[in-house]
Write an enzyme that holds these catalytic residues in place. Structure first.
Site, mmCIF file in Angstrom:
data_model
loop_
_atom_site.group_PDB
_atom_site.id
_atom_site.type_symbol
_atom_site.label_atom_id
_atom_site.label_comp_id
_atom_site.label_asym_id
_atom_site.label_seq_id
_atom_site.Cartn_x
_atom_site.Cartn_y
_atom_site.Cartn_z
ATOM 1 N N ASP A 49 -2.250 19.737 29.512
ATOM 2 C CA ASP A 49 -2.344 21.194 29.351
ATOM 3 C C ASP A 49 -1.193 21.762 28.511
ATOM 4 O O ASP A 49 -1.234 22.925 28.120
ATOM 5 C CB ASP A 49 -2.247 21.874 30.724
ATOM 6 C CG ASP A 49 -3.596 22.071 31.409
ATOM 7 O OD1 ASP A 49 -4.551 22.423 30.717
ATOM 8 O OD2 ASP A 49 -3.650 21.896 32.643
ATOM 9 N N LYS B 191 -15.325 19.943 32.522
ATOM 10 C CA LYS B 191 -14.351 19.030 31.909
ATOM 11 C C LYS B 191 -14.768 17.580 32.157
ATOM 12 O O LYS B 191 -14.731 16.743 31.253
ATOM 13 C CB LYS B 191 -12.952 19.289 32.490
ATOM 14 C CG LYS B 191 -12.347 20.614 32.043
ATOM 15 C CD LYS B 191 -11.107 21.016 32.852
ATOM 16 C CE LYS B 191 -10.662 22.422 32.445
ATOM 17 N NZ LYS B 191 -9.516 22.921 33.214
ATOM 18 N N GLN C 152 -5.709 21.759 38.133
ATOM 19 C CA GLN C 152 -6.438 23.010 37.900
ATOM 20 C C GLN C 152 -5.725 24.177 38.592
ATOM 21 O O GLN C 152 -5.374 24.081 39.770
ATOM 22 C CB GLN C 152 -7.882 22.865 38.407
ATOM 23 C CG GLN C 152 -8.788 24.025 38.071
ATOM 24 C CD GLN C 152 -9.061 24.191 36.571
ATOM 25 O OE1 GLN C 152 -9.023 23.241 35.804
ATOM 26 N NE2 GLN C 152 -9.328 25.409 36.154
#
Ligand code: GUN
Length: 281
Positions: free
Chosen positions: A116, A49, A93
């Site tokens: 997200d 990422k 994460q």
């Protein structure tokens, strides 16, 4: 033989356009990723990422916290990022260590920075056919692939296998919002074979190799494989018996090179979209 849905190609095109748009910005979009602990898979994902963001000119910052971090320390860090105008997008994460309440962490992220789309505000918007700030990365990538290949959704029987908050549930709701007839299957589903056999669009997000076999697939179905598994030879493979299903399906995503590249592409697009929302454009 099915047409291969080429996620590498589609994501490359989207990212080229995104890179051009970012090039002309004086102030760049910024993404902050928090990683807790030493999970090797998480480290690989986070590095990917960061690298992709840097390639595009997105400012990216990775905050590494030890496995032993307290819930309060993590929530305080998120609070700090929520209040920092130079941070457009916050990603924590997953998975988090067992002593951390993941739900509380997700709910701490300001929904306008929730890249997200995990926050209940944004998930709730999807569930009520409303407007989240951005859509969740993998489901968004899947819908973009269907659009790119002109695959109609309305009126189709879509069968989603897997009910995770990250993929199964939101992609099912997004397909429903586009007027598909949606069935969600999971580990307790009876007669999986018969249900999948009725599908025009199959989306498998389970993490079990060879779960979807050719005799479960209707001729001409569209098969989207979100699985990420290791085959016996050590290679990456999905949930679908690709070699045999490819002969029956109309369209199929490979693993690797299908949904995977689209997920990271959506993350970059979402960071840019949040930047634009926060800057009033
Ligand atoms: N862990 C596995 N997939 C994801 C994802 O899409 N987002 C986050 N934050 N963690 C993950």
């Amino acid at each position: 033989m099915a047409q291969i849905i080429d996620g590498k190609l589609v994501s490359k095109k989207i990212l080229e356009n995104l890179s051009d748009e970012i090039l002309f910005l004086e102030k760049k979009p910024s993404l902050t990723v928090i990683i807790v602990g030493e999970d090797p898979a998480s480290k690989i994902y986070v590095n990917l990422k960061k690298k992709k963001a840097q390639e595009l000119g997105i400012h990216s910052n990775v905050i590494e916290m030890p496995e032993s971090v307290s819930q309060k320390e993590l929530l305080d860090k998120i609070e700090e990022l929520n209040n920092d105008d130079s941070v457009n997008a916050v990603l924590v994460q997953l998975p988090l260590p067992k002593h951390i309440d993941t739900k509380a962490v997700i709910e701490k992220i300001n929904p306008i920075k929730d890249v997200d789309c995990f926050h209940p505000y944004n998930m709730g918007q999807i569930a009520t056919n409303g407007k989240p700030y951005v859509y969740p990365c993998t489901p968004k990538g899947i819908i973009r692939l269907l659009e790119y290949y002109d695959i109609p959704i309305e009126g189709k029987n879509a069968v989603v296998i897997g009910r995770s908050n990250i993929v199964g549930r939101p992609v099912a709701q997004m397909l429903l919002n586009q007027n598909a007839t949606v069935t969600i299957c999971h580990s307790k589903t009876k007669n999986l074979d018969a249900i999948v056999k009725n599908a025009d669009i199959i989306i498998s997000a389970v993490g079990q190799k060879n779960l979807i076999k050719a005799d479960m697939v209707k001729d001409g179905a569209v098969v989207i494989d979100v699985g990420m598994n290791r085959a016996d030879d050590g290679k990456l493979c999905g949930d679908v018996d690709f070699y045999n299903v490819e002969k029956k399906a109309a369209f199929i995503t490979p693993v690797p090179g299908g949904v995977g590249p689209m997920t990271i592409c959506s993350l970059m697009q979402n960071t840019f979209d949040l930047y634009k929302i926060q800057n009033g454009s």
